[in-house]
Design a protein around this motif. Structure first.
Motif, PDB file in Angstrom:
ATOM      1  N   ASP A 162     -15.911   4.364   3.031  1.00 31.33           N
ATOM      2  CA  ASP A 162     -15.702   5.793   3.279  1.00 31.33           C
ATOM      3  C   ASP A 162     -14.195   6.037   3.415  1.00 31.33           C
ATOM      4  N   THR A 163     -13.538   6.130   2.267  1.00 30.35           N
ATOM      5  CA  THR A 163     -12.076   6.221   2.276  1.00 30.35           C
ATOM      6  C   THR A 163     -11.567   7.613   2.641  1.00 30.35           C
ATOM      7  N   ASP A 164     -12.455   8.592   2.759  1.00 28.69           N
ATOM      8  CA  ASP A 164     -12.029   9.895   3.279  1.00 28.69           C
ATOM      9  C   ASP A 164     -11.842   9.809   4.795  1.00 28.69           C
ATOM     10  N   THR A 165     -12.797   9.186   5.474  1.00 30.45           N
ATOM     11  CA  THR A 165     -12.713   9.033   6.927  1.00 30.45           C
ATOM     12  C   THR A 165     -11.714   7.946   7.305  1.00 30.45           C
ATOM     13  N   PHE A 166     -11.634   6.904   6.476  1.00 29.08           N
ATOM     14  CA  PHE A 166     -10.712   5.783   6.723  1.00 29.08           C
ATOM     15  C   PHE A 166      -9.809   5.601   5.511  1.00 29.08           C
ATOM     16  N   PRO A 167      -8.803   6.481   5.338  1.00 26.77           N
ATOM     17  CA  PRO A 167      -7.930   6.381   4.160  1.00 26.77           C
ATOM     18  C   PRO A 167      -7.244   5.021   4.076  1.00 26.77           C
ATOM     19  N   VAL A 168      -7.108   4.538   2.849  1.00 29.00           N
ATOM     20  CA  VAL A 168      -6.522   3.219   2.626  1.00 29.00           C
ATOM     21  C   VAL A 168      -5.006   3.340   2.555  1.00 29.00           C
ATOM     22  N   HIS A 169      -4.301   2.539   3.321  1.00 32.01           N
ATOM     23  CA  HIS A 169      -2.835   2.508   3.234  1.00 32.01           C
ATOM     24  C   HIS A 169      -2.304   1.079   3.163  1.00 32.01           C
TER      25      HIS A 169
ATOM     26  N   ARG B 157       1.961   2.257   1.674  1.00 34.50           N
ATOM     27  CA  ARG B 157       2.433   3.495   2.299  1.00 34.50           C
ATOM     28  C   ARG B 157       2.261   3.323   3.802  1.00 34.50           C
ATOM     29  N   TYR B 158       2.843   4.251   4.566  1.00 34.97           N
ATOM     30  CA  TYR B 158       2.726   4.125   6.015  1.00 34.97           C
ATOM     31  C   TYR B 158       2.314   5.459   6.611  1.00 34.97           C
ATOM     32  N   PRO B 159       1.150   5.535   7.283  1.00 35.03           N
ATOM     33  CA  PRO B 159       0.694   6.800   7.867  1.00 35.03           C
ATOM     34  C   PRO B 159       1.732   7.388   8.812  1.00 35.03           C
TER      35      PRO B 159
ATOM     36  N   ILE C 218      12.844   3.016  14.267  1.00 34.38           N
ATOM     37  CA  ILE C 218      12.473   3.890  15.392  1.00 34.38           C
ATOM     38  C   ILE C 218      11.366   4.853  14.973  1.00 34.38           C
ATOM     39  N   LEU C 219      11.520   5.474  13.810  1.00 38.16           N
ATOM     40  CA  LEU C 219      10.523   6.448  13.358  1.00 38.16           C
ATOM     41  C   LEU C 219       9.194   5.777  13.025  1.00 38.16           C
ATOM     42  N   ILE C 220       9.243   4.583  12.461  1.00 33.19           N
ATOM     43  CA  ILE C 220       8.004   3.839  12.210  1.00 33.19           C
ATOM     44  C   ILE C 220       7.311   3.538  13.531  1.00 33.19           C
ATOM     45  N   GLY C 221       8.078   3.092  14.527  1.00 38.12           N
ATOM     46  CA  GLY C 221       7.505   2.823  15.838  1.00 38.12           C
ATOM     47  C   GLY C 221       6.940   4.076  16.492  1.00 38.12           C
ATOM     48  N   ALA C 222       7.625   5.205  16.300  1.00 37.06           N
ATOM     49  CA  ALA C 222       7.176   6.457  16.911  1.00 37.06           C
ATOM     50  C   ALA C 222       5.850   6.920  16.327  1.00 37.06           C
ATOM     51  N   VAL C 223       5.754   6.976  14.987  1.00 35.89           N
ATOM     52  CA  VAL C 223       4.504   7.470  14.393  1.00 35.89           C
ATOM     53  C   VAL C 223       3.361   6.487  14.635  1.00 35.89           C
ATOM     54  N   HIS C 224       3.675   5.204  14.725  1.00 39.64           N
ATOM     55  CA  HIS C 224       2.628   4.221  15.038  1.00 39.64           C
ATOM     56  C   HIS C 224       2.065   4.461  16.433  1.00 39.64           C
ATOM     57  N   ALA C 225       2.952   4.679  17.400  1.00 42.96           N
ATOM     58  CA  ALA C 225       2.504   4.915  18.775  1.00 42.96           C
ATOM     59  C   ALA C 225       1.754   6.246  18.888  1.00 42.96           C
TER      60      ALA C 225
END
Length: 311
Positions: free
Chosen positions: A92-99, A117-119, A154-161
């Motif tokens: 179900d890649t709509d609910t769990f998009p692949v990245h 890619r990175y969410p 920093i931005l990668i860490g921020a969006v991950h958190a």
């Protein structure tokens, strides 16, 4: 009998250094493999965050790497040729998009997550090229490992958190990151966030770094990001996506939600197949969880009907 007490002036060997974390060794190994195959690779999060002191110290459970989308298949194939196996992903890649592709090896204690890619970084252009242009190098033993520049890390860490902020550990990481960046030039972070398409997604982090003079148009994050950060439960995201779907799509989505293929359950294991009894048990458990979540799902759908911003 030989005395075990150290006498003044006597020599005793120094204790051996503690073993390197598996993620440190694995970061060096995957960087070396990529270099041999001519693949540009960035190690993100993990050792990069530790190198910049962007989070409380802890040993990661996996190694996250970012490659150009065209190199993703090449790197996963190179890993598979050396015994690494791909973990199953929910169909179900709509609910769990692949990245990314999550790779595991029976002889390694950590996975490798190969991102294309990175969410949370939603730049319209080539994200990898943007981050690669600001890369720097750290050394794992005698192996050079490319990591993002400080601001990108920093931005990668921020969006991950922010993406995982329903977890206490990630809320703590976000607070730590805010404190770490308190004396930085906020304009630089805002400008880079705009370039990486992270103004809207990193806004809960960036707003805590005031004062800043510019009045930014934050924009709106993607539907994928809004669903993931507002609704941690998959059943709620699935229901909202069903609501947006056409009648024909709804039937397909309902069938996938109620009777997913066995691969939907394999993602929780390292097995290549499930026996009939195990598979039946997992279906029953899925239906039970769905029934238990039904009141919350109905409340979410009711709220969405009243508030256009939640649609």
């Amino acid at each position: 009998m030989k005395s075990l007490v150290k006498r003044p002036g006597s020599w005793s060997p120094s204790p051996p250094p503690p073993p390197a974390p598996p993620t440190l060794l694995l970061s060096a190994a995957v960087a070396r493999l990529a270099a041999l195959d001519g693949i540009r690779l960035l190690v993100i999060k993990g050792i990069a965050a530790d190198e910049y002191e962007l989070r409380p110290a802890h040993v990661s459970s996996d190694v996250d790497v970012l490659v150009a989308e065209d190199d993703h298949r090449r790197l996963t194939a190179a890993l598979e040729a050396r015994g690494w196996r791909r973990r199953a992903h929910d169909p179900d890649t709509d609910t769990f998009p692949v990245h990314s592709a999550s790779m595991y090896h029976p002889e390694w204690a950590a996975d490798i997550d190969v991102h294309f890619r990175y969410p949370g970084l939603e730049a319209a252009g080539d994200l990898f090229e943007l981050i690669w242009a600001q890369r720097t190098v750290m050394w794992c033993g005698d192996q050079p490992v490319r990591i993002p520049g400080l601001v990108d890390a920093i931005l990668i860490g921020a969006v991950h958190a922010i993406r995982s902020r329903f977890s206490q550990r990630h809320r703590d990481e976000l607070r730590f990151l805010v404190a770490r960046c308190a004396r930085m030039d906020v304009a630089t972070l805002l400008e880079r966030a705009e370039r990486l398409g992270a103004l809207a997604t990193a806004r809960p982090f960036l707003e805590q770094l005031k004062p800043y003079e510019a009045d930014f148009a934050w924009g709106e994050a993607s539907l994928e990001w809004r669903l993931r950060t507002q609704f941690p439960e998959a059943s709620e995201r699935r229901a909202l996506l069903l609501r947006r779907a056409s009648p024909r799509e709804r039937l397909s989505k309902l069938r996938l939600a109620l009777f997913p293929p066995p691969s939907a359950f394999l993602k929780e294991t390292t097995a290549s197949r499930l026996g009939p009894v195990e598979l039946a048990w997992r279906y029953l458990r899925r239906w039970f969880r769905g029934a238990r979540a039904l009141p919350r799902v109905l409340a979410t759908l009711t709220a969405a009907a009243r508030d256009p911003r939640r649609r």
